[in-house]
Design an enzyme around this catalytic site. Sequence first.
Site, PDB file in Angstrom:
ATOM      1  N   LYS A  39      57.248  38.286  34.322  1.00  0.00           N
ATOM      2  CA  LYS A  39      55.982  37.612  34.039  1.00  0.00           C
ATOM      3  C   LYS A  39      56.256  36.131  33.867  1.00  0.00           C
ATOM      4  O   LYS A  39      57.324  35.722  33.393  1.00  0.00           O
ATOM      5  CB  LYS A  39      55.335  38.157  32.763  1.00  0.00           C
ATOM      6  CG  LYS A  39      53.837  37.979  32.698  1.00  0.00           C
ATOM      7  CD  LYS A  39      53.100  38.986  33.577  1.00  0.00           C
ATOM      8  CE  LYS A  39      51.598  38.897  33.364  1.00  0.00           C
ATOM      9  NZ  LYS A  39      50.887  39.968  34.081  1.00  0.00           N
TER      10      LYS A  39
ATOM     11  N   GLY B 164      35.834  40.453  27.322  1.00  0.00           N
ATOM     12  CA  GLY B 164      36.432  39.682  28.402  1.00  0.00           C
ATOM     13  C   GLY B 164      35.714  39.913  29.719  1.00  0.00           C
ATOM     14  O   GLY B 164      35.666  41.041  30.219  1.00  0.00           O
ATOM     15  N   LEU B 165      35.141  38.849  30.273  1.00  0.00           N
ATOM     16  CA  LEU B 165      34.337  38.959  31.487  1.00  0.00           C
ATOM     17  C   LEU B 165      34.922  38.132  32.624  1.00  0.00           C
ATOM     18  O   LEU B 165      34.213  37.498  33.388  1.00  0.00           O
ATOM     19  CB  LEU B 165      32.889  38.530  31.194  1.00  0.00           C
ATOM     20  CG  LEU B 165      32.164  39.378  30.153  1.00  0.00           C
ATOM     21  CD1 LEU B 165      30.862  38.715  29.731  1.00  0.00           C
ATOM     22  CD2 LEU B 165      31.902  40.784  30.692  1.00  0.00           C
ATOM     23  N   GLY B 166      36.248  38.172  32.741  1.00  0.00           N
ATOM     24  CA  GLY B 166      36.910  37.582  33.895  1.00  0.00           C
ATOM     25  C   GLY B 166      36.700  38.464  35.108  1.00  0.00           C
ATOM     26  O   GLY B 166      35.819  39.342  35.118  1.00  0.00           O
ATOM     27  N   SER B 167      37.500  38.278  36.116  1.00  0.00           N
ATOM     28  CA  SER B 167      37.318  39.030  37.367  1.00  0.00           C
ATOM     29  C   SER B 167      37.361  40.536  37.134  1.00  0.00           C
ATOM     30  O   SER B 167      36.522  41.282  37.647  1.00  0.00           O
ATOM     31  CB  SER B 167      38.397  38.633  38.381  1.00  0.00           C
ATOM     32  OG  SER B 167      38.288  37.272  38.736  1.00  0.00           O
ATOM     33  N   VAL B 168      38.334  41.003  36.359  1.00  0.00           N
ATOM     34  CA  VAL B 168      38.477  42.437  36.136  1.00  0.00           C
ATOM     35  C   VAL B 168      37.377  42.951  35.214  1.00  0.00           C
ATOM     36  O   VAL B 168      36.739  43.978  35.498  1.00  0.00           O
ATOM     37  CB  VAL B 168      39.863  42.761  35.552  1.00  0.00           C
ATOM     38  CG1 VAL B 168      39.968  44.248  35.231  1.00  0.00           C
ATOM     39  CG2 VAL B 168      40.959  42.369  36.540  1.00  0.00           C
ATOM     40  N   GLY B 169      37.151  42.254  34.095  1.00  0.00           N
ATOM     41  CA  GLY B 169      36.126  42.702  33.156  1.00  0.00           C
ATOM     42  C   GLY B 169      34.753  42.748  33.782  1.00  0.00           C
ATOM     43  O   GLY B 169      33.975  43.692  33.558  1.00  0.00           O
TER      44      GLY B 169
END
Length: 374
Positions: free
Chosen positions: A105, A203-208
């Site tokens: 990472k 969390g509302l990023g791309s995945v969320g």
Amino acid sequence: MLHAHEARTLRPQKTASTLKMTDITERAARLSAFDGHEHVWLGEDETRGLTAIVSIHNTALGPALGGTRVWPHATFDDALTDALRLSRGMTFKSAIAGMPFGGGKAVIKADPKTEKTPAMLEAYAEMLAALNGQYYTGEDVGLTLADANFLRERTPNVSGTTTGGSGNPSPVTALGTFLGVKAALKHALGSNSVKGLRIAVQGLGSVGWSLCERLHAEGASLIVADIDETRARQAKEAFAADVVESATIVTAEADLFAPCALGAVLSKDTIPHLGAKIVAGAANNQLARHEDAGHLMPRGVLYAPDYVINAGGLINVAAELDADGYDREAVMAHVRRIPETLTHIFERAHAEGRPTNDIAQAMAEERIGRACAA
């Protein structure tokens, strides 16, 4: 593709630029998050504004693979700890998913909104190239698809791009998480339907966001939180969601809590106030400490280990590096086996009276052990 023993013995090549690379493995070993990591590299370029850590945890199964996070950690040791914990999780994620890769990472210590520049990414691309096959990377928090494309144009050590790759892996991560949510519901409630259930998504990023789309489409009632207030308002309109503060969503009364933001959301301090009896989300390192799962069990909370449920993105980007080329159909078939793996973990945890993350780690270590013995 490099073999595991080759990945362990390589050293960065010297560059004729302002980039300075240092092996900081000994420094990292002083931190509690250190777990026998093979190499930890620091890349610095004052001229171009780069401070990057590449943490390589274990390459018994193959070269290290893991995303690059861009985040303004308060201190360097905070960033280093994050890199150490995330790379360790990637080792287990790859092992559980049956991938021929080890765990790595990267963390770039910067504000992705104000400090991420083309010059900084140029310097980081040089760092990746100098690692000479030890580490492959892609998107993560703060590193967008456009950023990954930028890096891929400068070094081949980047996957999950639209520049010679399969595209944004986030929807694949979200699909695996969604299927994992259903597996957790089936085990805990006897039905995998989300219709009529209240599900809290942090969390509302791309995945969320992609996960919310799937949950909403199948009739779930959503509670959402994001540090970006605009994003939260958009979710309220798109999904008829209830919006709460990021700091309080852990306590929201819900059937299931899906952490999809940064890690360490579940700790000895927050778990007593958890409002759901199931935790199944896409965030990495959801537990502040591995031992915190011991606080979930007495409360009857079912926990889907993060590196099992969120493995879809890894499965997708790893397939790009296959010698036979990327096979989308094979990727989707592999991702659809995530619920089977989770169900096995849930059942074994119940039978042995042990936390689910203990079972997942044991399974990963068993595979790594077999690889080392071969």
